[in-house]
Design an enzyme around this catalytic site. Structure first.
Site, PDB file in Angstrom:
ATOM      1  N   ASP A  97      47.615  44.944  40.851  1.00  0.00           N
ATOM      2  CA  ASP A  97      46.389  45.733  40.717  1.00  0.00           C
ATOM      3  C   ASP A  97      46.398  46.851  41.771  1.00  0.00           C
ATOM      4  O   ASP A  97      46.643  46.582  42.953  1.00  0.00           O
ATOM      5  CB  ASP A  97      45.201  44.775  40.961  1.00  0.00           C
ATOM      6  CG  ASP A  97      43.870  45.370  40.594  1.00  0.00           C
ATOM      7  OD1 ASP A  97      43.825  46.278  39.745  1.00  0.00           O
ATOM      8  OD2 ASP A  97      42.843  44.898  41.144  1.00  0.00           O
ATOM      9  N   HIS A  98      46.130  48.074  41.360  1.00  0.00           N
ATOM     10  CA  HIS A  98      46.040  49.222  42.280  1.00  0.00           C
ATOM     11  C   HIS A  98      47.262  49.400  43.187  1.00  0.00           C
ATOM     12  O   HIS A  98      47.111  49.592  44.406  1.00  0.00           O
ATOM     13  CB  HIS A  98      44.778  49.124  43.153  1.00  0.00           C
ATOM     14  CG  HIS A  98      43.518  49.263  42.370  1.00  0.00           C
ATOM     15  ND1 HIS A  98      43.079  50.461  41.865  1.00  0.00           N
ATOM     16  CD2 HIS A  98      42.621  48.339  41.967  1.00  0.00           C
ATOM     17  CE1 HIS A  98      41.954  50.270  41.186  1.00  0.00           C
ATOM     18  NE2 HIS A  98      41.657  48.990  41.222  1.00  0.00           N
ATOM     19  N   GLY A 194      33.252  46.580  43.374  1.00  0.00           N
ATOM     20  CA  GLY A 194      32.374  45.919  44.332  1.00  0.00           C
ATOM     21  C   GLY A 194      31.054  45.456  43.738  1.00  0.00           C
ATOM     22  O   GLY A 194      30.823  45.534  42.520  1.00  0.00           O
ATOM     23  N   ASP A 272      36.723  41.060  39.435  1.00  0.00           N
ATOM     24  CA  ASP A 272      37.025  40.457  40.730  1.00  0.00           C
ATOM     25  C   ASP A 272      35.730  40.041  41.424  1.00  0.00           C
ATOM     26  O   ASP A 272      35.532  38.875  41.790  1.00  0.00           O
ATOM     27  CB  ASP A 272      37.808  41.456  41.601  1.00  0.00           C
ATOM     28  CG  ASP A 272      38.305  40.833  42.896  1.00  0.00           C
ATOM     29  OD1 ASP A 272      38.090  39.633  43.106  1.00  0.00           O
ATOM     30  OD2 ASP A 272      38.914  41.542  43.711  1.00  0.00           O
ATOM     31  N   SER A 273      34.812  40.986  41.569  1.00  0.00           N
ATOM     32  CA  SER A 273      33.592  40.721  42.346  1.00  0.00           C
ATOM     33  C   SER A 273      32.787  39.528  41.828  1.00  0.00           C
ATOM     34  O   SER A 273      32.258  38.748  42.630  1.00  0.00           O
ATOM     35  CB  SER A 273      32.696  41.968  42.367  1.00  0.00           C
ATOM     36  OG  SER A 273      33.352  43.004  43.053  1.00  0.00           O
TER      37      SER A 273
HETATM   38  O1  G3H Z   1      39.839  46.834  42.704  1.00  0.00           O
HETATM   39  C1  G3H Z   1      40.060  46.153  43.699  1.00  0.00           C
HETATM   40  C2  G3H Z   1      40.086  44.684  43.569  1.00  0.00           C
HETATM   41  O2  G3H Z   1      38.786  44.165  43.483  1.00  0.00           O
HETATM   42  C3  G3H Z   1      40.876  44.094  44.683  1.00  0.00           C
HETATM   43  O3  G3H Z   1      40.183  44.127  45.875  1.00  0.00           O
HETATM   44  O4  G3H Z   1      41.773  45.124  47.527  1.00  0.00           O
HETATM   45  O5  G3H Z   1      39.847  43.686  48.264  1.00  0.00           O
HETATM   46  O6  G3H Z   1      41.818  42.679  47.086  1.00  0.00           O
HETATM   47  P1  G3H Z   1      40.958  43.895  47.293  1.00  0.00           P
HETATM   48  P1  13P Z   2      34.866  44.551  40.226  1.00  0.00           P
HETATM   49  O1  13P Z   2      34.710  44.851  41.671  1.00  0.00           O
HETATM   50  O2  13P Z   2      33.756  45.156  39.418  1.00  0.00           O
HETATM   51  O3  13P Z   2      35.037  43.109  39.927  1.00  0.00           O
HETATM   52  O4  13P Z   2      36.213  45.289  39.727  1.00  0.00           O
HETATM   53  C1  13P Z   2      37.463  44.699  39.921  1.00  0.00           C
HETATM   54  C2  13P Z   2      38.602  45.613  39.647  1.00  0.00           C
HETATM   55  O5  13P Z   2      38.480  46.670  39.074  1.00  0.00           O
HETATM   56  C3  13P Z   2      39.927  45.188  40.105  1.00  0.00           C
HETATM   57  O6  13P Z   2      40.894  46.164  39.919  1.00  0.00           O
HETATM   58 ZN    ZN Z   3      40.145  48.187  40.057  1.00  0.00          ZN
END
Ligand code: G3H
Ligand code: 13P
Ligand code: ZN
Length: 325
Positions: A97-98, A194, A272-273
């Site tokens: 992810d990212h 978030g 995620d959140s």
């Molecule tokens: O988009 C980001 C995801 O929620 C991952 O978050 O970089 O705090 O692991 P993190």
């Molecule tokens: P949320 O913070 O809305 O759960 O998004 C998660 C996300 O985009 C992870 O890449």
């Molecule tokens: Zn994301």
């Protein structure tokens, strides 16, 4: 020393190709859940077995450094094994992810990931294209899927922070997809990362479905990804606030809007959140009610149980991925 190269097929993982083709045809979305630890991963795969849902388990750069990249990879392998031993054949994709550099994407591909995101959304268009293309050229040799992003979400994108969102420009998507050869494209239509997605006390602006529809017209049948798609479940926010936390004003994307997105060309929805909120709510509640308890299995066990419930709910009633494995 050159790291050992492992192909994802040896680990029983799948790329996103078939998952997205089926999701597009069936008008649902594949859930992409982030994990950082054992309890989260156990809960995600348990819920996906129980709902017979395909799943993308994803890790950020932060997750890799928190849990140790080798440990995370072996956890993912363990999860696949656990699923198969339970007699389930649900497809599982392990996704970065990212990803913020070619090197990070390459390292994931070389260690068995079946999909990576290269997030060049903060770069000028041509630089974003060049970076995504470089990752695609490497990834596609091994049949690994690549996601990229056009437009910037408000909030924090891993270590890339953007105060204000910049909606995706539909007139750019066709050229981007053609030039890069990516397999899916994340777009910005008003979601954000978030638990504080919109300003407290102000009306929540609806997602820009007009932008999504314009993108769909220009790249028909092409898989679109929605980041920042947690609903910020208010039941959890209230529990957290009741038991000593302070998340006043936390608000997310309504389930109705997510259902509408899932029925469109949006094939992957990132969450995620909501998982973080579920865990924090249950841990806070447990410890507040039983201050003498200090066995992590007790309070993390409760959190894990709640996470199973949350993921099943998402698959069954929001994304529509239940029963699609
Ligand atoms: O988009 C980001 C995801 O929620 C991952 O978050 O970089 O705090 O692991 P993190
Ligand atoms: P949320 O913070 O809305 O759960 O998004 C998660 C996300 O985009 C992870 O890449
Ligand atoms: Zn994301």
């Amino acid at each position: 020393m050159e790291k050992q190269k492992i192909h994802y097929s040896e680990l029983g993982l799948a790329n996103t190709k078939e998952m997205f083709a089926k999701a597009m045809a069936g008008k649902y979305a594949i859930p992409a859940y982030n994990f950082n630890n054992l309890e989260q991963l156990q809960a995600i795969v348990t819920a996906c077995i129980e709902t017979s849902s395909p799943v993308i388990i994803q890790v950020s750069k932060g997750a890799r450094s928190y849990a140790n990249e080798t440990m995370l990879r072996f956890m993912a392998m363990g999860a696949v094994q656990m699923v198969r031993e339970a007699g389930s054949t649900i497809p599982i994709c392990l996704h970065l992810d990212h990803g913020d550099s070619f090197e990070l994407c390459k390292s994931c591909i070389d260690s068995g990931f079946s999909s990576v995101m290269i997030d060049g959304s903060h770069l000028p268009f041509e630089e974003n294209v060049a970076l995504a293309k470089k990752v695609v050229e490497y990834a596609h040799q091994f049949d690994v899927s690549v996601e990229a992003e056009l437009g910037v979400l408000a909030g924090i994108e891993d270590e890339v922070s953007a105060e204000h969102s910049t909606y995706t420009k539909p007139e750019e998507v066709e050229e981007f997809v053609k030039k890069t050869g990516v397999d899916s494209l994340a777009i910005s239509i008003g979601t954000s990362h978030g638990a504080f997605k919109f300003k407290a006390g102000q009306p929540v602006p609806p997602l820009r479905f007009d932008i999504l529809e314009e993108c769909e017209k220009r790249i028909p049948g092409f898989p679109i990804v929605l980041h920042g798609a947690s609903s910020v479940v208010q039941e959890y926010v209230e529990l957290i606030n009741q038991y000593g936390g302070n998340l006043a004003g936390a608000v997310g994307i309504s389930e109705d809007q997510l259902r509408r997105a899932a029925a469109s060309a949006v094939c992957k929805i990132n969450i995620d959140s909501d998982g973080r909120l579920a865990v924090t709510a249950k841990v806070r509640e447990y410890l507040a009610k039983d201050p003498k308890e200090f066995d992590p299995r007790k309070y993390l066990g409760e959190a894990r149980k709640e996470l199973v419930k949350l993921v099943k709910h998402k698959n069954e009633t929001v994304l529509g991925s239940a029963g699609r494995a």
